[in-house]
Write an enzyme that holds these catalytic residues in place. Structure first.
Site, short mmCIF file in Angstrom:
data_model
loop_
_atom_site.label_atom_id
_atom_site.label_comp_id
_atom_site.label_asym_id
_atom_site.label_seq_id
_atom_site.Cartn_x
_atom_site.Cartn_y
_atom_site.Cartn_z
N ARG A 177 21.96 59.19 -30.74
CA ARG A 177 21.36 60.65 -30.51
C ARG A 177 21.81 61.44 -29.83
O ARG A 177 20.85 63.09 -29.57
CB ARG A 177 20.22 60.41 -29.32
CG ARG A 177 18.69 59.64 -30.24
CD ARG A 177 18.65 59.94 -31.93
NE ARG A 177 17.35 58.67 -32.13
CZ ARG A 177 18.09 57.75 -33.44
NH1 ARG A 177 20.30 57.67 -34.07
NH2 ARG A 177 17.19 56.79 -33.98
N SER A 227 9.88 60.46 -30.28
CA SER A 227 10.02 59.29 -28.61
C SER A 227 10.58 60.43 -28.09
O SER A 227 11.97 60.84 -28.01
CB SER A 227 11.18 58.26 -29.51
OG SER A 227 11.48 57.58 -30.58
N GLU A 297 15.10 61.08 -24.60
CA GLU A 297 15.79 61.16 -25.87
C GLU A 297 15.35 62.65 -26.03
O GLU A 297 16.17 63.36 -26.60
CB GLU A 297 15.41 60.24 -27.02
CG GLU A 297 15.63 60.98 -28.30
CD GLU A 297 15.83 60.23 -29.63
OE1 GLU A 297 15.90 58.87 -28.99
OE2 GLU A 297 15.61 60.34 -29.99
C1 LIG Z 1 6.18 62.41 -35.29
C2 LIG Z 1 7.77 61.98 -34.80
C3 LIG Z 1 8.63 61.43 -35.02
C4 LIG Z 1 9.73 61.34 -34.55
N1 LIG Z 1 10.34 60.57 -35.51
C5 LIG Z 1 12.04 60.19 -35.25
C6 LIG Z 1 13.01 59.18 -36.24
O1 LIG Z 1 13.14 58.20 -36.42
N2 LIG Z 1 14.39 59.75 -35.06
C7 LIG Z 1 14.40 60.44 -34.91
O2 LIG Z 1 16.05 60.75 -34.76
N3 LIG Z 1 14.22 61.34 -34.26
C8 LIG Z 1 12.40 61.70 -34.43
N4 LIG Z 1 12.36 62.28 -34.12
C9 LIG Z 1 12.35 63.69 -33.38
C10 LIG Z 1 13.04 64.66 -34.50
O3 LIG Z 1 11.82 64.76 -35.56
C11 LIG Z 1 14.63 64.68 -34.80
O4 LIG Z 1 15.70 64.55 -33.38
C12 LIG Z 1 15.35 65.99 -35.61
O5 LIG Z 1 16.93 65.33 -35.45
C13 LIG Z 1 14.82 67.35 -34.77
O6 LIG Z 1 14.95 68.22 -35.35
P1 LIG Z 1 14.18 69.23 -35.52
O7 LIG Z 1 14.99 70.36 -36.33
O8 LIG Z 1 13.06 70.04 -35.22
O9 LIG Z 1 15.23 69.83 -34.00
P2 LIG Z 1 15.05 70.45 -32.76
O10 LIG Z 1 13.73 69.80 -31.62
O11 LIG Z 1 14.45 72.11 -32.58
O12 LIG Z 1 16.29 70.42 -31.85
C14 LIG Z 1 17.18 69.42 -30.83
C15 LIG Z 1 18.49 69.77 -31.36
O13 LIG Z 1 19.16 70.21 -32.79
C16 LIG Z 1 19.90 71.59 -31.83
N5 LIG Z 1 20.19 72.44 -33.28
C17 LIG Z 1 19.17 72.39 -34.02
N6 LIG Z 1 19.63 73.12 -35.13
C18 LIG Z 1 20.85 73.42 -34.84
C19 LIG Z 1 22.16 73.85 -35.32
N7 LIG Z 1 22.28 74.93 -36.43
N8 LIG Z 1 23.54 74.25 -34.38
C20 LIG Z 1 23.65 73.53 -33.74
N9 LIG Z 1 22.27 72.75 -32.58
C21 LIG Z 1 21.33 72.67 -33.11
C22 LIG Z 1 18.79 71.95 -30.66
O14 LIG Z 1 19.68 73.42 -29.87
C23 LIG Z 1 18.50 70.99 -30.04
O15 LIG Z 1 19.29 70.88 -28.81
C24 LIG Z 1 10.26 62.54 -34.27
C25 LIG Z 1 9.51 63.52 -34.01
C26 LIG Z 1 8.34 63.47 -34.20
C27 LIG Z 1 7.52 64.59 -33.60
#
Ligand SMILES: Cc1cc2nc3c(=O)[nH]c(=O)nc-3n(C[C@H](O)[C@H](O)[C@H](O)COP(=O)(O)OP(=O)(O)OC[C@H]3O[C@@H](n4cnc5c(N)ncnc54)[C@H](O)[C@@H]3O)c2cc1C
Length: 305
Positions: A177, A227, A297
């Site tokens: 992660r 999570s 996480e």
């Molecule tokens: C219902 C639900 C189910 C989920 N299931 C899973 C699962 O099965 N597996 C899993 O791994 N996760 C899961 N997640 C968590 C989430 O979906 C993932 O972590 C996803 O990758 C988050 O993407 P985001 O764009 O929303 O990131 P954000 O939450 O906006 O950011 C996360 C991190 O990424 C960094 N970041 C984002 N974009 C960039 C960029 N362009 N350059 C540099 N840094 C960047 C941010 O600075 C931050 O530190 C779940 C979440 C929910 C709500």
């Protein structure tokens, strides 16, 4: 505080791509968070380079927020410029079974594209909500696959906006992660995924199977951030929290989900402090009962109120 002269410079550079005092509760899946002092949506890499260079020159803090699906923003909001890449959403098929996606592309856009083009390999990510940048930065995945298995190369802009580098998978340090080794403040611009040519029906079948599994085990109808804790080696955070008797525990408007104990839901009007209090309660009780300190996480950012 961003000085007035710098605000003007940012407005001149980005036009309607920058706003000030924006509630981040509208930009996170938990629907929680104070204001971004400034929220920028650069329209492309030139805009991004200009934005980063202004921030670097005036020592204004900047950080990227993806789609906010794995982020808890504290109630005092975020100082400086918060950047979202939601205007950078180009997605195209590349030679030799590749898909290049800009970092602002959403999970559903990737799924639709791969399904309609019969490209297999990313089905596992179809139910992981967020942006491609967030997927990479989190090394998002499920037990069977993670981003590290499908990434061929990423394109990264330096924190000052001066350089863009292409990093092949051998130079990327993915861990559970997280993606380590990028300079703090770097921005992932795009990703090249390796896929396999297949047929649309098979890809669709794979996606539907995984989405159905998720719908059976996760609370998808309430605001959450997925999570909350990483799984400790050889165990599951959800199992430990459930065994500690904490399913359904409520503090303020936040609740440890009765469906999946590693999810905290905003069941109405929760603030970040409610979620932090549940996180602390779960860590303390699980440690007391099982001797394990759970590590978050979810990325916790911003200032307390
Ligand atoms: C219902 C639900 C189910 C989920 N299931 C899973 C699962 O099965 N597996 C899993 O791994 N996760 C899961 N997640 C968590 C989430 O979906 C993932 O972590 C996803 O990758 C988050 O993407 P985001 O764009 O929303 O990131 P954000 O939450 O906006 O950011 C996360 C991190 O990424 C960094 N970041 C984002 N974009 C960039 C960029 N362009 N350059 C540099 N840094 C960047 C941010 O600075 C931050 O530190 C779940 C979440 C929910 C709500």
């Amino acid at each position: 505080m961003i000085p007035r002269s710098v605000r003007i410079e940012l407005e001149e550079a980005l036009g309607d791509g920058i706003r000030f005092g924006v509630p981040l509760s509208r930009h996170t899946s938990l629907r929680i968070g104070g204001d971004a002092e400034a929220l920028a949506h650069p329209s492309g890499r030139e805009d991004m380079a200009r934005l980063l260079s202004i921030c670097a020159e005036h020592k204004v803090p900047q950080r990227v927020l993806g789609s906010g699906f794995n982020t808890l923003v504290l109630d005092g909001g975020i100082e400086g410029v918060t950047i979202q890449l939601s205007r950078m959403r180009r997605l195209e098929e590349r030679p030799n079974a590749g898909v290049r996606a800009e970092a602002g592309v959403s999970h559903s856009q990737v799924t639709r594209f791969c399904t309609s083009h019969g490209l297999s390999g990313l089905e596992f990510a179809s139910g992981i909500p967020g942006s491609v940048g967030g997927w990479l930065s989190m090394n998002a995945g499920i037990p069977e696959n993670e981003m590290k298995d499908v990434v061929r190369e990423i394109e990264v802009m330096s924190p000052t906006g001066r350089h863009v580098r292409h990093l092949g998978r051998g130079r990327l340090r993915f861990v559970y992660r997280a993606l380590r080794g990028l300079a703090p403040g770097s921005v992932i611009l795009s990703v090249l995924f390796g896929v396999v040519l297949s047929n649309p029906d098979e890809v669709r079948l794979g996606v539907n199977r995984l989405l159905a599994r998720r719908a059976d085990t996760q609370p998808l109808n309430v605001p959450s951030c997925g999570s909350v804790f990483q799984n400790p080696p050889g165990d599951h955070a959800g199992r430990l929290i459930e065994a500690a008797g904490l399913k359904g525990l409520r503090i303020g408007g936040a609740e440890i989900s009765p469906v999946h104990a590693n999810f905290i839901a905003n069941i109405g009007g929760a603030c970040a402090n409610d979620v932090l209090a549940l996180i602390e309660a779960a860590r303390t009780k699980v440690h007391k009962q099982f001797g394990v300190w759970l590590a978050p996480e979810v990325r916790i950012i911003g200032r307390p109120a």
